[in-house]
Scaffold this motif. Structure first.
Motif, PDB file in Angstrom:
ATOM      1  N   VAL A  31       0.814  -1.225   0.018  1.00 44.24           N
ATOM      2  CA  VAL A  31       0.179  -0.114  -0.036  1.00 44.24           C
ATOM      3  C   VAL A  31       0.822   1.219   0.169  1.00 44.24           C
ATOM      4  O   VAL A  31       0.617   2.258  -0.792  1.00 44.24           O
ATOM      5  CB  VAL A  31      -1.097  -0.174   1.124  1.00 44.24           C
ATOM      6  N   ARG A  32       1.951   1.284   0.938  1.00 47.23           N
ATOM      7  CA  ARG A  32       2.776   2.538   0.926  1.00 47.23           C
ATOM      8  C   ARG A  32       3.552   2.649  -0.378  1.00 47.23           C
ATOM      9  O   ARG A  32       3.486   3.834  -0.788  1.00 47.23           O
ATOM     10  CB  ARG A  32       3.801   2.282   1.886  1.00 47.23           C
ATOM     11  N   ILE A  33       4.112   1.505  -0.901  1.00 48.98           N
ATOM     12  CA  ILE A  33       4.607   1.861  -2.424  1.00 48.98           C
ATOM     13  C   ILE A  33       3.837   2.428  -3.504  1.00 48.98           C
ATOM     14  O   ILE A  33       4.071   2.926  -4.206  1.00 48.98           O
ATOM     15  CB  ILE A  33       5.357   0.508  -2.707  1.00 48.98           C
ATOM     16  N   THR A  34       2.393   1.818  -3.476  1.00 45.95           N
ATOM     17  CA  THR A  34       1.635   2.141  -4.480  1.00 45.95           C
ATOM     18  C   THR A  34       1.088   3.617  -4.264  1.00 45.95           C
ATOM     19  O   THR A  34       0.894   4.313  -5.122  1.00 45.95           O
ATOM     20  CB  THR A  34       0.420   1.161  -4.323  1.00 45.95           C
ATOM     21  N   LEU A  35       0.790   3.930  -3.132  1.00 50.96           N
ATOM     22  CA  LEU A  35       0.233   5.398  -2.890  1.00 50.96           C
ATOM     23  C   LEU A  35       1.340   6.436  -2.982  1.00 50.96           C
ATOM     24  O   LEU A  35       1.157   7.428  -3.402  1.00 50.96           O
ATOM     25  CB  LEU A  35      -0.337   5.286  -1.383  1.00 50.96           C
ATOM     26  N   SER A  36       2.423   6.082  -2.600  1.00 47.52           N
ATOM     27  CA  SER A  36       3.432   6.964  -2.647  1.00 47.52           C
ATOM     28  C   SER A  36       3.956   7.278  -3.882  1.00 47.52           C
ATOM     29  O   SER A  36       4.203   8.534  -4.141  1.00 47.52           O
ATOM     30  CB  SER A  36       4.917   6.497  -1.683  1.00 47.52           C
ATOM     31  N   ALA A  37       3.973   6.250  -4.849  1.00 47.51           N
ATOM     32  CA  ALA A  37       4.303   6.680  -6.306  1.00 47.51           C
ATOM     33  C   ALA A  37       3.140   7.525  -6.819  1.00 47.51           C
ATOM     34  O   ALA A  37       3.465   8.252  -7.990  1.00 47.51           O
ATOM     35  CB  ALA A  37       4.304   5.241  -7.216  1.00 47.51           C
ATOM     36  N   LEU A  40     -12.329  -4.006  -0.406  1.00 42.46           N
ATOM     37  CA  LEU A  40     -11.487  -4.338  -1.487  1.00 42.46           C
ATOM     38  C   LEU A  40     -10.951  -5.756  -0.871  1.00 42.46           C
ATOM     39  O   LEU A  40     -10.436  -5.945   0.077  1.00 42.46           O
ATOM     40  CB  LEU A  40     -10.383  -3.291  -1.763  1.00 42.46           C
ATOM     41  N   VAL A  41     -11.250  -6.787  -1.856  1.00 37.49           N
ATOM     42  CA  VAL A  41     -10.942  -8.303  -1.328  1.00 37.49           C
ATOM     43  C   VAL A  41      -9.573  -8.499  -1.563  1.00 37.49           C
ATOM     44  O   VAL A  41      -8.950  -8.137  -2.894  1.00 37.49           O
ATOM     45  CB  VAL A  41     -11.735  -9.363  -1.841  1.00 37.49           C
ATOM     46  N   LYS A  42      -8.755  -9.130  -0.798  1.00 42.33           N
ATOM     47  CA  LYS A  42      -7.400  -9.480  -0.937  1.00 42.33           C
ATOM     48  C   LYS A  42      -7.220 -10.845  -1.565  1.00 42.33           C
ATOM     49  O   LYS A  42      -7.972 -11.648  -1.206  1.00 42.33           O
ATOM     50  CB  LYS A  42      -6.423  -9.626   0.307  1.00 42.33           C
ATOM     51  N   PRO A  43      -6.278 -11.051  -2.637  1.00 37.51           N
ATOM     52  CA  PRO A  43      -5.075 -10.098  -3.079  1.00 37.51           C
ATOM     53  C   PRO A  43      -5.912  -9.301  -3.889  1.00 37.51           C
ATOM     54  O   PRO A  43      -6.942  -9.748  -4.870  1.00 37.51           O
ATOM     55  CB  PRO A  43      -4.211 -11.232  -3.698  1.00 37.51           C
ATOM     56  N   PHE A  44      -5.314  -8.094  -4.221  1.00 38.91           N
ATOM     57  CA  PHE A  44      -5.839  -6.964  -4.912  1.00 38.91           C
ATOM     58  C   PHE A  44      -4.736  -6.338  -5.942  1.00 38.91           C
ATOM     59  O   PHE A  44      -3.566  -6.517  -5.718  1.00 38.91           O
ATOM     60  CB  PHE A  44      -6.609  -5.767  -4.219  1.00 38.91           C
ATOM     61  N   GLU A  45      -5.147  -5.883  -7.076  1.00 37.83           N
ATOM     62  CA  GLU A  45      -4.419  -5.129  -7.777  1.00 37.83           C
ATOM     63  C   GLU A  45      -3.958  -3.757  -7.404  1.00 37.83           C
ATOM     64  O   GLU A  45      -4.905  -3.034  -7.024  1.00 37.83           O
ATOM     65  CB  GLU A  45      -4.929  -5.026  -9.230  1.00 37.83           C
ATOM     66  N   PRO A  46      -2.786  -3.377  -7.348  1.00 32.19           N
ATOM     67  CA  PRO A  46      -2.474  -1.901  -7.088  1.00 32.19           C
ATOM     68  C   PRO A  46      -3.389  -0.897  -7.643  1.00 32.19           C
ATOM     69  O   PRO A  46      -3.688   0.061  -6.923  1.00 32.19           O
ATOM     70  CB  PRO A  46      -0.945  -1.776  -7.149  1.00 32.19           C
ATOM     71  N   LYS A  47      -3.458  -1.168  -8.903  1.00 28.22           N
ATOM     72  CA  LYS A  47      -4.098  -0.061  -9.710  1.00 28.22           C
ATOM     73  C   LYS A  47      -5.565   0.114  -9.260  1.00 28.22           C
ATOM     74  O   LYS A  47      -6.149   1.145  -8.915  1.00 28.22           O
ATOM     75  CB  LYS A  47      -4.220  -0.344 -11.233  1.00 28.22           C
ATOM     76  N   GLU A  48      -6.151  -1.184  -8.816  1.00 29.35           N
ATOM     77  CA  GLU A  48      -7.725  -0.983  -8.251  1.00 29.35           C
ATOM     78  C   GLU A  48      -7.414  -0.435  -6.990  1.00 29.35           C
ATOM     79  O   GLU A  48      -8.629   0.331  -6.939  1.00 29.35           O
ATOM     80  CB  GLU A  48      -8.099  -2.418  -8.200  1.00 29.35           C
ATOM     81  N   LEU A  49      -6.616  -0.706  -6.195  1.00 26.35           N
ATOM     82  CA  LEU A  49      -6.732   0.062  -4.903  1.00 26.35           C
ATOM     83  C   LEU A  49      -6.522   1.621  -5.077  1.00 26.35           C
ATOM     84  O   LEU A  49      -7.181   2.434  -4.475  1.00 26.35           O
ATOM     85  CB  LEU A  49      -5.231  -0.124  -4.120  1.00 26.35           C
ATOM     86  N   LEU A  50      -5.747   2.124  -6.111  1.00 24.96           N
ATOM     87  CA  LEU A  50      -5.610   3.459  -6.462  1.00 24.96           C
ATOM     88  C   LEU A  50      -7.108   4.095  -7.076  1.00 24.96           C
ATOM     89  O   LEU A  50      -7.576   4.919  -6.439  1.00 24.96           O
ATOM     90  CB  LEU A  50      -4.720   3.717  -7.327  1.00 24.96           C
ATOM     91  N   PHE A  51      -7.694   3.383  -7.933  1.00 23.62           N
ATOM     92  CA  PHE A  51      -9.019   3.694  -8.364  1.00 23.62           C
ATOM     93  C   PHE A  51      -9.995   3.700  -7.375  1.00 23.62           C
ATOM     94  O   PHE A  51     -10.643   4.730  -7.295  1.00 23.62           O
ATOM     95  CB  PHE A  51      -9.476   2.726  -9.314  1.00 23.62           C
ATOM     96  N   ARG A  52      -9.905   2.863  -6.658  1.00 22.61           N
ATOM     97  CA  ARG A  52     -11.136   3.019  -5.459  1.00 22.61           C
ATOM     98  C   ARG A  52     -10.879   4.215  -4.253  1.00 22.61           C
ATOM     99  O   ARG A  52     -11.743   4.845  -3.845  1.00 22.61           O
ATOM    100  CB  ARG A  52     -11.091   1.513  -4.796  1.00 22.61           C
ATOM    101  N   ILE A  53      -9.443   4.407  -4.010  1.00 21.49           N
ATOM    102  CA  ILE A  53      -9.191   5.473  -3.069  1.00 21.49           C
ATOM    103  C   ILE A  53      -9.677   6.984  -3.684  1.00 21.49           C
ATOM    104  O   ILE A  53     -10.145   7.824  -3.160  1.00 21.49           O
ATOM    105  CB  ILE A  53      -7.617   5.402  -2.654  1.00 21.49           C
ATOM    106  N   ARG A  54      -9.018   7.172  -5.005  1.00 18.08           N
ATOM    107  CA  ARG A  54      -9.489   8.191  -5.735  1.00 18.08           C
ATOM    108  C   ARG A  54     -10.955   8.269  -5.942  1.00 18.08           C
ATOM    109  O   ARG A  54     -11.246   9.570  -5.650  1.00 18.08           O
ATOM    110  CB  ARG A  54      -8.885   8.068  -7.245  1.00 18.08           C
ATOM    111  N   ALA A  55     -11.737   7.297  -6.118  1.00 16.87           N
ATOM    112  CA  ALA A  55     -13.208   7.499  -6.150  1.00 16.87           C
ATOM    113  C   ALA A  55     -13.666   8.029  -4.914  1.00 16.87           C
ATOM    114  O   ALA A  55     -14.558   8.734  -4.553  1.00 16.87           O
ATOM    115  CB  ALA A  55     -13.956   6.196  -6.464  1.00 16.87           C
ATOM    116  N   ILE A  56     -13.232   7.180  -3.671  1.00 17.38           N
ATOM    117  CA  ILE A  56     -13.784   7.797  -2.558  1.00 17.38           C
ATOM    118  C   ILE A  56     -13.490   9.226  -1.855  1.00 17.38           C
ATOM    119  O   ILE A  56     -14.241   9.982  -1.528  1.00 17.38           O
ATOM    120  CB  ILE A  56     -13.022   6.794  -1.235  1.00 17.38           C
ATOM    121  N   LEU A  57     -12.043   9.537  -2.484  1.00 13.49           N
ATOM    122  CA  LEU A  57     -11.702  11.023  -1.982  1.00 13.49           C
ATOM    123  C   LEU A  57     -12.584  11.808  -2.861  1.00 13.49           C
ATOM    124  O   LEU A  57     -12.863  13.165  -2.348  1.00 13.49           O
ATOM    125  CB  LEU A  57     -10.298  11.071  -2.186  1.00 13.49           C
TER     126      LEU A  57
END
Length: 225
Positions: A17-23, A99-116
């Motif tokens: 999560v840290r690597i994906t979001l920091s990038a 979000l169900v694990k295991p998940f794709e980093p890109k999907e994590l980003l999409f969902r966070i952006r949508a929530i924000l």
């Protein structure tokens, strides 16, 4: 820069999560369990929390209830379970998405952006930043006794910058917030809108200006940090 709290007893998940979001331009605060997460929130309230369901000492459902009731922080729950009952329990606890694990980093980003995006639209109706006042219902921008009439994209861009005055927003985050995460244009569009806003703010007696943070993005300075 937006801050995300990542809470999981699995260090590999937290690091992913840290690597994906920091990038992607987010600041990430890590916690191993719910109690540590609450200690971190006391030090700095994040813009969003990514929370694992199954954790020792305090499970994700309990932590989510605390985050929503005490600080109104949006929450994305992570779990290895996909059953409807678990999803229902998460939403009843106050989570914004699941979000169900295991998940794709890109999907994590999409969902966070949508929530924000949903969260910003829900809470930022009136914005105050030093002498600057923004009414997102009437699209009026007031600085002192002067009222600015701005085109829609300039208004939205200024609103994002003013929502956290004196804090840096990356160029990527500004493009996502104003033009959408699926925007296919280049950064020149952002440059043009920043220049136009600067020109309009430059002639005002009150100290409000957009500052470039080289290699990162922009921030709105109001003269009072």
């Amino acid at each position: 820069m937006l801050t995300v709290l990542a809470v999981d007893d699995d260090p590999n998940i937290v690091e992913l999560v840290r690597i994906t979001l920091s990038a992607a331009g987010y600041s990430v605060v890590k916690a191993r369990h719910g109690k540590e997460a609450l200690e971190k929130v006391e030090e700095q309230v994040p813009d969003l929390a990514v929370v694992d369901v199954m954790m020792p000492e305090m499970d994700g459902y309990t932590l989510t209830k605390k985050l929503r009731s005490d600080w109104d922080i949006p929450v994305l729950l992570l779990t290895a379970k996909g059953e409807l009952e678990d999803k229902e329990k998460g939403f009843l606890a106050g989570s914004d998405d699941y979000l169900v694990k295991p998940f794709e980093p890109k999907e994590l980003l999409f969902r966070i952006r949508a929530i924000l995006r949903r969260y910003e639209k829900a809470v930022d109706v009136f914005i105050e930043a030093g002498p600057l006042s923004i009414n997102r219902q009437t699209y009026e921008v007031s600085i002192g006794k002067k009222v600015l009439l701005l085109p829609l994209k300039e208004f939205e861009l200024l609103s994002v910058l003013a929502s956290r005055a004196n804090q840096v927003f990356t160029r990527e985050v500004l493009l996502e917030r104003v033009w959408g995460y699926d925007y296919q244009g280049d950064e020149q569009t952002l440059n043009v809108h920043i220049k136009r806003l600067r020109d309009k703010l430059a002639g005002l007696p009150e100290q409000v200006k957009i500052v470039t943070v080289r290699g990162v993005g922009y921030k709105l300075e109001t003269g009072s940090v």
